[in-house]
Design an enzyme around this catalytic site. Structure first.
Site, PDB file in Angstrom:
ATOM      1  CG  HIS A 159      35.269  44.135  38.705  1.00  0.00           C
ATOM      2  ND1 HIS A 159      34.231  44.973  39.024  1.00  0.00           N
ATOM      3  CD2 HIS A 159      34.736  43.107  37.993  1.00  0.00           C
ATOM      4  CE1 HIS A 159      33.107  44.460  38.511  1.00  0.00           C
ATOM      5  NE2 HIS A 159      33.380  43.332  37.888  1.00  0.00           N
ATOM      6  CG  ASP A 236      37.566  42.898  44.372  1.00  0.00           C
ATOM      7  OD1 ASP A 236      36.963  41.838  44.650  1.00  0.00           O
ATOM      8  OD2 ASP A 236      37.336  43.547  43.343  1.00  0.00           O
ATOM      9  CD  GLN A 239      36.309  36.403  39.803  1.00  0.00           C
ATOM     10  OE1 GLN A 239      36.399  35.176  39.771  1.00  0.00           O
ATOM     11  NE2 GLN A 239      35.240  37.038  39.341  1.00  0.00           N
ATOM     12  CE  LYS A 262      31.991  38.038  40.874  1.00  0.00           C
ATOM     13  NZ  LYS A 262      31.336  37.988  39.566  1.00  0.00           N
ATOM     14  CB  CYS A 400      33.336  45.029  35.051  1.00  0.00           C
ATOM     15  SG  CYS A 400      31.592  44.779  34.727  1.00  0.00           S
TER      16      CYS A 400
END
Lengths: 442, 149
Positions: A159, A236, A239, A262, A400
């Site tokens: 991302h 990261d 997700q 999220k 993104c």
């Protein structure tokens, strides 16, 4: 037990302590806990008030969960209760409300610590979200650990938030940003990644799962490879956290960043996990109140972890809402959620494959419930508009992840992403909507 | 479906499938890029300007049906026009897609009528207007690229 009535009245019983926020004492959501067979998606749906509203006269089918998730009533109520009964600044006042707010704020840190199995609360720094967490590491850790000629290794699937902070750092330090490629399925090519690990690689920054393609990256393997090379690893987890159980100690990652919104929490709150020894050696990032022990014009002494990295009045409502959301997820069971979402992924993938001219972008072996696709002869933006008129919310665009779109030689995709409250019937609604698209365009 | 049919009128679908003036121009006197970061619409417009007149215009690129059809219609409608005439057409088109009923400019030939449905879709207005902003920049400014964000 009604979660709301149980939640009320706690202020009457004195300041809450961390112990009182233990998961077993948190009221159960109406969603039933327990094994997979008990996962009752209809009951879960009733916990999310927005899901019962209609859009343009049609039932909302919300399939844009990789962008942000909806919030359960317990989270919404928790924010209301905070402002109705507890609002006060943290870590300052000696008065009652400040004690309550501080206790709940710090209890939330414990909730996050347990949720990702960190060793200590000191390792949990609250941030605005994943983006800020990554910027914190790039700016603070990077400032003292990256020198001219050093390398930061990322992957082609990242991302923008896990690309740009490193680009800025590399530009400033005259360091080199290197990128491990992905194959046609959207899997990182590990042999290439291994080749790109050099004595100059200071850090590897990799997404746990791809927001654009759904690929779940083999981060345990990547972390082992990087550590064998003497490089740190930042994951990261934007997700990752919503879709699978996270154990930062087992992973042995050095940093793990995620966003609350999220995972059913409010926007504007997230967390950075960092190993204590590494965080401790890092210089402060932003200066201000709360991150200091004492200030004079000659010298400032900085506060201990994690406060060193939390300058200024924090997002107290966000932190408290985050804890309520993580409690909710824990009670539904992250493994149950993962199984439910996997079922939706399998079902929706199968149904999408039946649509004439549809091509799924991202066919990795392990995927989160994210499906990117293109439809021959129709731009994603047109698909998004037509589906919207059917009440189906999906994301269209480059997600993104422009370099990734370039890798697949497409300007954009349409993306359906599923969450704990989605159903097979909603996947069917997506398919019906796509047939409308085809009807308009062919 | 009715408002969708309003948005995706046959004329728009036709221009999307068979865009007019869709080619590069080797001897262009002006070349400007227009893109819409939100959805990835991305076009390059080529112009051959002679004094004050747009002698020729063409474009390449890709994007959604609305943006491609709009660019195609724009290219046909300004060919042979002066800067001033093109500006007037910009105003007509802009008013149409933003639902602005005021003013005294009118689309006499009705060639923009297929875009009247766009006003009902606020997020799509910038798709429709991208080509026109790009043209305006090509005619009046020195910028090499334009966005509608």
């Amino acid at each position: 037990m009604n979660p709301r009535s149980a939640d009320r009245g706690t202020a009457d019983r004195g300041p809450q302590t961390a112990d009182r926020r233990n998961a077993e004492e948190v009221p159960l959501p109406s969603a039933v806990r327990g094994p997979r067979s008990d996962y009752d998606v209809e009951r879960i749906r009733r916990d999310f008030p927005i899901l019962s509203r209609s859009i343009r006269g049609r039932k909302l089918v919300y399939l844009d969960n990789a962008a942000t998730t909806q919030k359960p009533q317990v989270v919404i109520d928790r924010l209301v209760r905070y402002y109705t009964e507890e609002n006060s600044n943290v870590h300052r006042g000696v008065h009652y409300l400040s004690e309550v707010a501080t206790a709940d704020y710090e209890a939330a840190r414990t909730t996050v610590k347990k949720f990702i199995n960190a060793r200590d609360e000191k390792e949990i720094v609250f941030t605005r979200g994943t983006t800020e967490a990554i910027n914190l590491v790039a700016q603070s850790w990077g400032r003292v650990n990256v020198r001219e000629g050093d390398e930061i290794l990322i992957t082609a699937i990242e991302h923008h938030s896990n690309i740009v902070p490193w680009q800025l750092l590399c530009e400033e330090k005259k360091a080199r940003l290197r990128v491990a490629p992905v194959d046609d399925d959207g899997d990182i090519i590990l042999d290439e990644l291994a080749r790109l690990l050099t004595p100059r690689t200071r850090l590897v920054a990799v997404g746990h799962a791809s927001n654009a393609l759904g690929t779940i990256n083999p981060i345990a393997e990547i972390i082992a490879m990087a550590h064998a090379n003497g490089s740190l690893v930042l994951v990261d987890g934007a997700q990752g956290v919503p879709h699978m159980s996270i154990d930062v100690q087992a992973l042995d990652c050095d940093f793990y960043a995620f966003s609350g919104h999220k995972v059913y929490a409010p926007t504007g709150i997230g967390a950075l996990y960092g190993k204590e020894s590494i965080l401790d050696a890092m210089p402060p990032w932003q200066g201000g109140g709360d991150m200091i022990l004492s200030v004079s014009f000659e010298k400032t002494t900085f506060n201990a972890l994690p406060y060193k990295f939390e300058a200024g009045t924090p997002n107290i409502e966000g932190v408290i809402g985050l804890a309520a959301a993580l409690d909710y997820v824990s009670l539904a069971g992250i493994e149950n959620i993962a199984a439910h979402e996997h079922d939706l992924l399998t079902y929706a993938t199968g149904r999408l494959r039946e649509v004439d001219g549809l091509r799924i972008i991202g066919t990795a072996k392990r995927k989160a419930a994210v499906i990117s696709f293109t439809l021959e002869g129709v731009h994603p933006h047109d698909i998004g508009t037509i589906l919207d008129r059917e009440g189906v919310a999906i994301r269209t665009g480059h997600h993104c992840a422009q370099p990734l779109m370039m890798r697949f030689n497409i300007p954009a995709t349409s993306r359906a992403s599923f969450a704990m409250y989605n159903t097979r019937a909603e996947a069917d609604a997506l398919i019906t909507g796509l047939h409308k698209v085809i009807e308009v365009f062919r | 479906m009715s408002d969708l049919r309003e948005l995706y009128q046959q004329v728009i679908l036709d221009h999307n499938k068979n865009p007019r003036n869709f080619r590069e121009m080797a001897d262009a006197t002006r070349k400007v890029e227009g893109f819409n970061p939100l959805c990835g619409d991305h076009y390059t417009i080529f112009l051959k300007i002679d004094g004050d007149v747009i002698r020729d215009i063409s474009f390449v690129g890709n994007g959604c049906a609305i943006s491609k059809a709009s660019t195609s219609v724009m290219s046909s409608s300004v060919k042979g026009k002066t800067r001033e005439e093109a500006d007037a057409l910009f105003d007509v088109f802009h008013k149409l897609v933003t639902g602005d009923k005021g003013g005294d400019v009118e689309d006499e030939l009705g060639r923009f009528a297929p875009f009247s449905g766009v006003a009902e879709f606020p997020t799509r207005v910038k798709c429709a207007i991208l080509a026109w902003h790009t043209l305006k920049s090509a005619l009046h400014e020195e910028k090499e690229s334009v966005t509608t964000e």
